[in-house]
Design a protein around this motif. Structure first.
Motif, PDB file in Angstrom:
ATOM      1  N   ARG A   1       0.825  -1.220   0.000  1.00 31.87           N
ATOM      2  CA  ARG A   1       0.000   0.000   0.000  1.00 31.87           C
ATOM      3  C   ARG A   1       0.861   1.273   0.000  1.00 31.87           C
ATOM      4  O   ARG A   1       0.401   2.334  -0.369  1.00 31.87           O
ATOM      5  CB  ARG A   1      -0.987   0.010   1.179  1.00 31.87           C
ATOM      6  CG  ARG A   1      -0.316   0.053   2.513  1.00 31.87           C
ATOM      7  CD  ARG A   1      -1.287   0.120   3.670  1.00 31.87           C
ATOM      8  NE  ARG A   1      -0.523   0.017   4.908  1.00 31.87           N
ATOM      9  CZ  ARG A   1       0.085   1.036   5.482  1.00 31.87           C
ATOM     10  NH1 ARG A   1       0.000   2.238   4.961  1.00 31.87           N
ATOM     11  NH2 ARG A   1       0.807   0.862   6.570  1.00 31.87           N
TER      12      ARG A   1
ATOM     13  N   HIS B   1       1.002   3.420  -3.198  1.00 30.87           N
ATOM     14  CA  HIS B   1      -0.121   4.214  -3.681  1.00 30.87           C
ATOM     15  C   HIS B   1       0.067   5.709  -3.476  1.00 30.87           C
ATOM     16  O   HIS B   1      -0.494   6.317  -2.569  1.00 30.87           O
ATOM     17  CB  HIS B   1      -1.429   3.765  -3.002  1.00 30.87           C
ATOM     18  CG  HIS B   1      -1.737   2.337  -3.264  1.00 30.87           C
ATOM     19  ND1 HIS B   1      -2.549   1.572  -2.452  1.00 30.87           N
ATOM     20  CD2 HIS B   1      -1.327   1.502  -4.255  1.00 30.87           C
ATOM     21  CE1 HIS B   1      -2.630   0.345  -2.923  1.00 30.87           C
ATOM     22  NE2 HIS B   1      -1.894   0.278  -4.016  1.00 30.87           N
TER      23      HIS B   1
ATOM     24  N   ARG C   1      -2.411   4.327  -8.320  1.00 33.58           N
ATOM     25  CA  ARG C   1      -3.650   4.444  -7.550  1.00 33.58           C
ATOM     26  C   ARG C   1      -4.136   3.072  -7.114  1.00 33.58           C
ATOM     27  O   ARG C   1      -3.928   2.080  -7.825  1.00 33.58           O
ATOM     28  CB  ARG C   1      -4.706   5.137  -8.397  1.00 33.58           C
ATOM     29  CG  ARG C   1      -4.327   6.575  -8.717  1.00 33.58           C
ATOM     30  CD  ARG C   1      -5.265   7.169  -9.720  1.00 33.58           C
ATOM     31  NE  ARG C   1      -5.082   8.615  -9.817  1.00 33.58           N
ATOM     32  CZ  ARG C   1      -5.591   9.354 -10.794  1.00 33.58           C
ATOM     33  NH1 ARG C   1      -6.329   8.797 -11.732  1.00 33.58           N
ATOM     34  NH2 ARG C   1      -5.391  10.645 -10.809  1.00 33.58           N
ATOM     35  N   PRO C   2      -4.782   3.030  -5.942  1.00 42.17           N
ATOM     36  CA  PRO C   2      -5.233   1.739  -5.414  1.00 42.17           C
ATOM     37  C   PRO C   2      -6.224   1.019  -6.335  1.00 42.17           C
ATOM     38  O   PRO C   2      -6.336  -0.207  -6.283  1.00 42.17           O
ATOM     39  CB  PRO C   2      -5.946   2.106  -4.097  1.00 42.17           C
ATOM     40  CG  PRO C   2      -5.559   3.507  -3.786  1.00 42.17           C
ATOM     41  CD  PRO C   2      -5.110   4.166  -5.049  1.00 42.17           C
ATOM     42  N   ASP C   3      -6.923   1.768  -7.196  1.00 39.25           N
ATOM     43  CA  ASP C   3      -7.918   1.122  -8.070  1.00 39.25           C
ATOM     44  C   ASP C   3      -7.288   0.501  -9.317  1.00 39.25           C
ATOM     45  O   ASP C   3      -8.003   0.046 -10.215  1.00 39.25           O
ATOM     46  CB  ASP C   3      -9.002   2.124  -8.474  1.00 39.25           C
ATOM     47  CG  ASP C   3      -8.468   3.237  -9.376  1.00 39.25           C
ATOM     48  OD1 ASP C   3      -7.255   3.250  -9.658  1.00 39.25           O
ATOM     49  OD2 ASP C   3      -9.272   4.092  -9.790  1.00 39.25           O
ATOM     50  N   GLY C   4      -5.949   0.465  -9.368  1.00 41.08           N
ATOM     51  CA  GLY C   4      -5.287  -0.197 -10.500  1.00 41.08           C
ATOM     52  C   GLY C   4      -5.000   0.720 -11.676  1.00 41.08           C
ATOM     53  O   GLY C   4      -4.502   0.278 -12.703  1.00 41.08           O
ATOM     54  N   THR C   5      -5.319   2.009 -11.528  1.00 38.15           N
ATOM     55  CA  THR C   5      -4.983   2.944 -12.607  1.00 38.15           C
ATOM     56  C   THR C   5      -3.733   3.741 -12.221  1.00 38.15           C
ATOM     57  O   THR C   5      -3.378   3.828 -11.037  1.00 38.15           O
ATOM     58  CB  THR C   5      -6.135   3.922 -12.901  1.00 38.15           C
ATOM     59  OG1 THR C   5      -6.380   4.698 -11.718  1.00 38.15           O
ATOM     60  CG2 THR C   5      -7.398   3.174 -13.312  1.00 38.15           C
TER      61      THR C   5
ATOM     62  N   SER D   1      -1.982   8.025 -19.033  1.00 41.93           N
ATOM     63  CA  SER D   1      -2.595   7.254 -17.957  1.00 41.93           C
ATOM     64  C   SER D   1      -2.858   5.846 -18.459  1.00 41.93           C
ATOM     65  O   SER D   1      -2.804   5.580 -19.664  1.00 41.93           O
ATOM     66  CB  SER D   1      -3.893   7.911 -17.504  1.00 41.93           C
ATOM     67  OG  SER D   1      -4.766   8.043 -18.605  1.00 41.93           O
TER      68      SER D   1
ATOM     69  N   ARG E   1      -3.316   1.425 -16.831  1.00 36.65           N
ATOM     70  CA  ARG E   1      -3.503   0.507 -15.699  1.00 36.65           C
ATOM     71  C   ARG E   1      -2.152  -0.076 -15.286  1.00 36.65           C
ATOM     72  O   ARG E   1      -1.262  -0.230 -16.103  1.00 36.65           O
ATOM     73  CB  ARG E   1      -4.471  -0.613 -16.090  1.00 36.65           C
ATOM     74  CG  ARG E   1      -5.877  -0.099 -16.431  1.00 36.65           C
ATOM     75  CD  ARG E   1      -6.908  -1.217 -16.426  1.00 36.65           C
ATOM     76  NE  ARG E   1      -7.103  -1.795 -15.104  1.00 36.65           N
ATOM     77  CZ  ARG E   1      -7.869  -1.234 -14.152  1.00 36.65           C
ATOM     78  NH1 ARG E   1      -8.494  -0.095 -14.375  1.00 36.65           N
ATOM     79  NH2 ARG E   1      -7.980  -1.809 -12.956  1.00 36.65           N
TER      80      ARG E   1
ATOM     81  N   GLN F   1      -0.095  -2.974 -12.391  1.00 35.72           N
ATOM     82  CA  GLN F   1      -0.249  -4.055 -11.422  1.00 35.72           C
ATOM     83  C   GLN F   1       1.084  -4.404 -10.768  1.00 35.72           C
ATOM     84  O   GLN F   1       2.146  -4.058 -11.293  1.00 35.72           O
ATOM     85  CB  GLN F   1      -0.864  -5.279 -12.082  1.00 35.72           C
ATOM     86  CG  GLN F   1      -0.099  -5.762 -13.290  1.00 35.72           C
ATOM     87  CD  GLN F   1      -0.824  -6.904 -13.985  1.00 35.72           C
ATOM     88  OE1 GLN F   1      -1.620  -7.594 -13.382  1.00 35.72           O
ATOM     89  NE2 GLN F   1      -0.520  -7.105 -15.254  1.00 35.72           N
TER      90      GLN F   1
END
Lengths: 105, 301
Positions: A7, A10, A46-50, A66, A68, A70
């Motif tokens: 985390r 992020h 970002r935590p949402d994978g973007t 921008s 995605r 992982q």
């Protein structure tokens, strides 16, 4: 494999090229003031994978993009297609804490 | 998560791309200029342009809020001197060029002089001074317009417009390639990265930011070709492709993109090293700049 808290990734990371070594690239959180530079790559995971990033553009202005991202095998940041002048697409994490992200070149 | 501070977002809108999108003619112009560049170099037209010395009149627009941003005439003159040394290859530090590339160093025969006549033909010292209420400018061209707190350009067909201001985002400078809109044509430089004295601060106090940006203004690309994976070069044959920018003061050789044994030409003005470490344009880059002066910038030739 290095121990770290995923985390902590992020946030927005800016290339602190002054701290690089032959084998490693060093990124600092955007909140850390860095000296003037001809250009720095930066990316925000970002935590949402973007992610959003700024690469170095052809006339020295930043180049936004921008996509995605992982975390692979728990140790590799993999960025999707983005800015041609952006950070490496695959970065193996060597160290990570609140103030510093170090990746292997 | 706290939002990234403004200083790191500055210039997040990449103006080159924005220009290409909002001015489709810029993209067409660039494609046309690229074709012209290749053709004029092949035919020798480009090389012919500097049979005589070309002098480019320069106007420096100083845009300031704090007194220290209102840089002195001496600091401005020191920058013009650097440009003339660097483009004339009379810079003493060219001795740092590795032996293998010494043969590529030559006089570009391009001279810079502060304008002596303003657009209306009146006598000038080539410097405009504009007090602004903006503490800093982004890389969004706002410094180039009086309506956004900056200074309007002088006609780009007669002058190289050089804006000096407090540029935010930790950025030292930015430029515009030939073929773009006239009202934003020129280069912008941070007041503390301009010239060699006064407010100029190490390691960017040898005037090389302007040398680099004017290289772009004359159509030069970064030596790494603006990709970080060796997939494209700078369209100049004698500068080896590099994987990305070099910073600081590298040690020769620095090998990337299978470019051994000599590696990156990191001492080139179109890399990202400190002022003290960049000392040369290559023969091929000079020819490319010649092509700009034979084509899109022919008003100066």
């Amino acid at each position: 494999m290095p121990e770290f808290e995923p985390r902590l990734l992020h946030r927005r990371w800016v290339h602190a090229h002054e701290e690089d070594t032959d084998r490693e690239m060093v990124f600092r959180p955007a909140e850390v003031e860095l000296p003037p530079s001809r250009g720095r790559v930066a990316f925000e995971l970002r935590p949402d994978g973007t992610f959003v990033e700024s690469g170095i553009g052809p006339t020295d202005r930043s180049e936004p993009a921008s996509g995605r991202w992982q975390l692979e095998d728990g140790e590799k940041i993999v960025l999707g297609e983005g800015a041609p002048g952006g950070a490496p697409r695959v970065m193996r994490i060597a160290a990570l804490d609140q103030d510093r992200l170090v990746v292997e070149r | 998560m706290s939002p990234a501070p403004r200083r790191r977002r500055c210039g997040a809108m990449q103006v080159h791309e924005r220009l290409l999108e909002t001015h489709p003619s810029f993209r067409q112009n660039q494609a046309r200029i690229d074709q012209f560049t290749e053709r004029s170099i092949a035919s020798g037209v480009a090389q012919g342009v500097t049979r005589k010395l070309i002098t480019i009149p320069v106007v420096v627009h100083v845009v300031y809020k704090r007194d220290r941003e209102n840089i002195s005439k001496a600091q401005i003159r020191s920058q013009i001197s650097v440009l003339n040394r660097d483009f004339g290859a009379t810079n003493p530090d060219k001795s740092k060029v590795p032996a293998v590339w010494k043969g590529l160093v030559r006089n570009a025969k391009i001279k810079f002089a502060l304008a002596t006549k303003d657009p209306k033909g009146k006598k000038t010292d080539g410097v405009t001074r504009t007090k602004t209420n903006r503490s800093s400018f982004g890389a969004d061209d706002s410094v180039k317009s009086a309506s956004s707190g900056g200074a309007n350009p002088w006609p780009r067909n007669r002058y190289l417009n050089l804006w000096v201001c407090n540029l935010g985002g930790g950025l030292l400078g930015y430029a515009q390639f030939p073929g773009g809109p006239g009202r934003t044509d020129g280069v912008v430089i941070l007041y503390s990265a301009f010239g060699t004295q006064g407010e100029a601060k190490a390691p960017f106090n040898l005037g090389r930011t302007a040398t680099h940006e004017i290289g772009h203004w004359l159509n030069l690309r970064h030596i790494w070709g603006d990709t970080m994976d060796c997939s494209s070069g700078d369209r100049v044959a004698d500068t080896p492709n590099a994987a990305g920018p070099n910073y600081g003061k590298p040690t020769f050789p620095h090998i990337t993109c299978n470019n051994g044994p000599n590696g990156d030409m990191f001492m080139n003005y179109m890399d990202y090293v400190d002022d003290a470490a960049m000392v040369m344009f290559s023969d091929g880059q000079i020819t490319r700049m010649n092509a700009a002066l034979a084509g899109p910038r022919s008003h100066f030739a």
